[in-house]
Motif scaffolding. Structure first.
Motif, PDB file in Angstrom:
ATOM      1  N   ALA A   1       0.814  -1.217   0.000  1.00  0.00           N
ATOM      2  CA  ALA A   1       0.000   0.000   0.000  1.00  0.00           C
ATOM      3  C   ALA A   1       0.846   1.265   0.000  1.00  0.00           C
ATOM      4  O   ALA A   1       0.396   2.314  -0.488  1.00  0.00           O
ATOM      5  CB  ALA A   1      -0.936  -0.005   1.208  1.00  0.00           C
ATOM      6  N   TRP A   2       2.066   1.189   0.534  1.00  0.00           N
ATOM      7  CA  TRP A   2       2.932   2.371   0.536  1.00  0.00           C
ATOM      8  C   TRP A   2       3.321   2.789  -0.875  1.00  0.00           C
ATOM      9  O   TRP A   2       3.787   3.915  -1.095  1.00  0.00           O
ATOM     10  CB  TRP A   2       4.186   2.106   1.366  1.00  0.00           C
ATOM     11  CG  TRP A   2       3.915   2.124   2.841  1.00  0.00           C
ATOM     12  CD1 TRP A   2       3.911   1.070   3.701  1.00  0.00           C
ATOM     13  CD2 TRP A   2       3.570   3.268   3.652  1.00  0.00           C
ATOM     14  NE1 TRP A   2       3.587   1.471   4.979  1.00  0.00           N
ATOM     15  CE2 TRP A   2       3.378   2.816   4.974  1.00  0.00           C
ATOM     16  CE3 TRP A   2       3.397   4.628   3.371  1.00  0.00           C
ATOM     17  CZ2 TRP A   2       3.034   3.670   6.020  1.00  0.00           C
ATOM     18  CZ3 TRP A   2       3.056   5.487   4.408  1.00  0.00           C
ATOM     19  CH2 TRP A   2       2.876   5.014   5.721  1.00  0.00           C
ATOM     20  N   HIS A   3       3.138   1.907  -1.857  1.00  0.00           N
ATOM     21  CA  HIS A   3       3.488   2.220  -3.238  1.00  0.00           C
ATOM     22  C   HIS A   3       2.261   2.573  -4.083  1.00  0.00           C
ATOM     23  O   HIS A   3       2.380   2.773  -5.285  1.00  0.00           O
ATOM     24  CB  HIS A   3       4.228   1.036  -3.865  1.00  0.00           C
ATOM     25  CG  HIS A   3       5.457   0.631  -3.107  1.00  0.00           C
ATOM     26  ND1 HIS A   3       6.615   1.383  -3.099  1.00  0.00           N
ATOM     27  CD2 HIS A   3       5.693  -0.434  -2.304  1.00  0.00           C
ATOM     28  CE1 HIS A   3       7.522   0.793  -2.334  1.00  0.00           C
ATOM     29  NE2 HIS A   3       6.993  -0.309  -1.847  1.00  0.00           N
ATOM     30  N   TRP A   4       1.094   2.641  -3.446  1.00  0.00           N
ATOM     31  CA  TRP A   4      -0.102   3.028  -4.181  1.00  0.00           C
ATOM     32  C   TRP A   4      -0.053   4.504  -4.536  1.00  0.00           C
ATOM     33  O   TRP A   4       0.637   5.306  -3.889  1.00  0.00           O
ATOM     34  CB  TRP A   4      -1.358   2.767  -3.348  1.00  0.00           C
ATOM     35  CG  TRP A   4      -1.638   1.329  -3.071  1.00  0.00           C
ATOM     36  CD1 TRP A   4      -0.937   0.240  -3.506  1.00  0.00           C
ATOM     37  CD2 TRP A   4      -2.705   0.817  -2.263  1.00  0.00           C
ATOM     38  NE1 TRP A   4      -1.507  -0.914  -3.036  1.00  0.00           N
ATOM     39  CE2 TRP A   4      -2.593  -0.592  -2.263  1.00  0.00           C
ATOM     40  CE3 TRP A   4      -3.735   1.402  -1.549  1.00  0.00           C
ATOM     41  CZ2 TRP A   4      -3.471  -1.404  -1.576  1.00  0.00           C
ATOM     42  CZ3 TRP A   4      -4.623   0.596  -0.860  1.00  0.00           C
ATOM     43  CH2 TRP A   4      -4.489  -0.800  -0.882  1.00  0.00           C
ATOM     44  N   GLU A   5      -0.828   4.895  -5.541  1.00  0.00           N
ATOM     45  CA  GLU A   5      -0.957   6.300  -5.903  1.00  0.00           C
ATOM     46  C   GLU A   5      -1.819   7.025  -4.870  1.00  0.00           C
ATOM     47  O   GLU A   5      -2.583   6.411  -4.126  1.00  0.00           O
ATOM     48  CB  GLU A   5      -1.572   6.415  -7.298  1.00  0.00           C
ATOM     49  CG  GLU A   5      -0.719   5.792  -8.398  1.00  0.00           C
ATOM     50  CD  GLU A   5      -1.403   5.811  -9.748  1.00  0.00           C
ATOM     51  OE1 GLU A   5      -2.542   6.335  -9.822  1.00  0.00           O
ATOM     52  OE2 GLU A   5      -0.807   5.316 -10.717  1.00  0.00           O
TER      53      GLU A   5
ATOM     54  N   GLN B   1      -5.481   6.262  -4.811  1.00  0.00           N
ATOM     55  CA  GLN B   1      -5.809   4.974  -4.216  1.00  0.00           C
ATOM     56  C   GLN B   1      -5.763   5.041  -2.691  1.00  0.00           C
ATOM     57  O   GLN B   1      -6.616   4.483  -2.004  1.00  0.00           O
ATOM     58  CB  GLN B   1      -4.840   3.918  -4.743  1.00  0.00           C
ATOM     59  CG  GLN B   1      -4.958   3.697  -6.242  1.00  0.00           C
ATOM     60  CD  GLN B   1      -3.782   2.952  -6.816  1.00  0.00           C
ATOM     61  OE1 GLN B   1      -2.680   2.990  -6.267  1.00  0.00           O
ATOM     62  NE2 GLN B   1      -3.988   2.275  -7.933  1.00  0.00           N
ATOM     63  N   LEU B   2      -4.775   5.746  -2.156  1.00  0.00           N
ATOM     64  CA  LEU B   2      -4.685   5.906  -0.704  1.00  0.00           C
ATOM     65  C   LEU B   2      -5.841   6.737  -0.168  1.00  0.00           C
ATOM     66  O   LEU B   2      -6.368   6.459   0.913  1.00  0.00           O
ATOM     67  CB  LEU B   2      -3.342   6.531  -0.325  1.00  0.00           C
ATOM     68  CG  LEU B   2      -2.121   5.633  -0.493  1.00  0.00           C
ATOM     69  CD1 LEU B   2      -0.841   6.435  -0.294  1.00  0.00           C
ATOM     70  CD2 LEU B   2      -2.164   4.456   0.471  1.00  0.00           C
ATOM     71  N   ASP B   3      -6.262   7.752  -0.931  1.00  0.00           N
ATOM     72  CA  ASP B   3      -7.430   8.529  -0.524  1.00  0.00           C
ATOM     73  C   ASP B   3      -8.671   7.650  -0.482  1.00  0.00           C
ATOM     74  O   ASP B   3      -9.509   7.771   0.428  1.00  0.00           O
ATOM     75  CB  ASP B   3      -7.659   9.695  -1.495  1.00  0.00           C
ATOM     76  CG  ASP B   3      -6.617  10.796  -1.351  1.00  0.00           C
ATOM     77  OD1 ASP B   3      -5.905  10.802  -0.324  1.00  0.00           O
ATOM     78  OD2 ASP B   3      -6.516  11.627  -2.275  1.00  0.00           O
ATOM     79  N   GLY B   4      -8.788   6.740  -1.461  1.00  0.00           N
ATOM     80  CA  GLY B   4      -9.917   5.816  -1.463  1.00  0.00           C
ATOM     81  C   GLY B   4      -9.886   4.890  -0.259  1.00  0.00           C
ATOM     82  O   GLY B   4     -10.927   4.589   0.339  1.00  0.00           O
TER      83      GLY B   4
END
Length: 317
Positions: free
Chosen positions: A234-238, A241-244
């Motif tokens: 998850a640390w590599h998500w955009e 995506q993290l906002d979602g």
């Protein structure tokens, strides 16, 4: 907070796999699936085995729907029955189970009709077979509760096909069988219908697993009880995506996979949750799952299940 085995295990022995699950799991025990035994023992085959109204046979590209039960259909059902007998002999009665199934999008994408096209290419067949999956899963859960004396069955839905569906990269079975891309909105709405109907029939808790790459619009619409993902990935998500995921945490739970050192893993979950603006209590409510790809043998699988359990205890404090 709880820890559960993912469910996919290496090896050929259902008895040994059941012993590992019983010895290392905490909370619900996952019914083991052993894909190394062959194409008739993976998650798709195990799902097809309990859909009694859907006889299948193996074709050149995979499973094909048939008009009546074939030898392959009978083998699938016999293997499921024999596996459950072996697990019951190991566990006896147990109050909480975890059932892993292929979700509707993955099932409809992977299985062909007997006219040579994927089920997904036929809207009418897709609706009918998705409804069969709901009814068959509900009946299977009822049978599991009776067999094991369980009061709760957690359903872990595997949907690895949704990314390729969203990207429009699932190939047809011929040049004339084009599988159009599905929007994340449509994917989420249909998954929500499936989950809602399954809940209405069983009151089961639902984990939804689409792999390491998120599809947050789809996941938010589907509204399972928990999303399955790796906190390290998850640390590599955009940012989108993290906002979602941050929006999701406002009303849902997370189930975190991984095989990292327990302390590192617990720290990763805690740091991610805090970065998204939530308290440590949200992290402490996470479900810990092992990484099914981390081990080539049952001894290694036993170790990573134990690591997930230890990470769970660390987050609880």
């Amino acid at each position: 907070m709880s820890a559960m085995a993912y469910g996919l295990l290496p090896g050929q022995s259902i008895e040994q796999a059941a012993d590992v699950i019983a010895g290392e799991s905490e909370g619900a025990r996952a019914l083991p699936i052993l894909p190394q035994r062959g194409v008739d023992s993976d998650a798709l085959a195990t799902t097809l085995a309990f859909i009694k109204e859907l006889p299948v046979d193996l074709g050149p590209r995979g499973w094909v729907v048939q008009q009546r039960p074939q030898l392959a259909t009978m083998r699938l059902r016999r293997r499921l029955r024999d596996d459950l007998d072996a697990i019951e002999a190991q566990w006896g009665e147990y109050s909480q189970l975890k059932l892993q199934i292929c979700g509707p999008w993955t099932l409809l994408s992977a299985v062909e009709l007997n006219n040579g096209h994927r089920i997904l290419a036929d809207p009418g067949a897709s609706r009918d077979i998705a409804a069969m999956l709901v009814d068959a899963t509900a009946q299977h859960i009822h049978a599991l509760k009776q067999r094991f004396g369980a009061h709760e069955v957690v359903v872990h839905i595997l949907e690895p096909a949704v990314h390729r569906l969203a990207d429009g990269t699932i190939p047809g079975t011929s040049d004339f069988d084009v599988i159009a891309a599905r929007s994340p909105k449509l994917l989420g709405e249909r998954e929500h219908d499936f989950i809602s109907q399954l809940r209405a029939h069983t009151e089961a808790k639902i984990l939804l697993d689409v792999g390491s790459r998120p599809l947050m619009q789809m996941l938010n619409l589907a509204a399972p009880d928990a999303l399955v993902f790796s906190p390290i990935a998850a640390w590599h998500w955009e940012h989108e995506q993290l906002d979602g995921l941050a929006d999701w945490l406002g009303h849902g739970a997370i189930a975190c996979t991984g095989s990292e050192d327990p302390r590192d893993r617990a720290t990763a979950v805690l740091n991610l949750v805090r970065e998204l603006g939530y308290s440590a209590e949200t992290a402490a409510a996470a479900i810990m799952l092992d990484d099914p790809t981390a081990s080539s043998d049952l001894l290694g699988a036993s170790k990573v299940i134990a690591e997930a359990r230890e990470a769970s205890r660390m987050l609880q404090g």
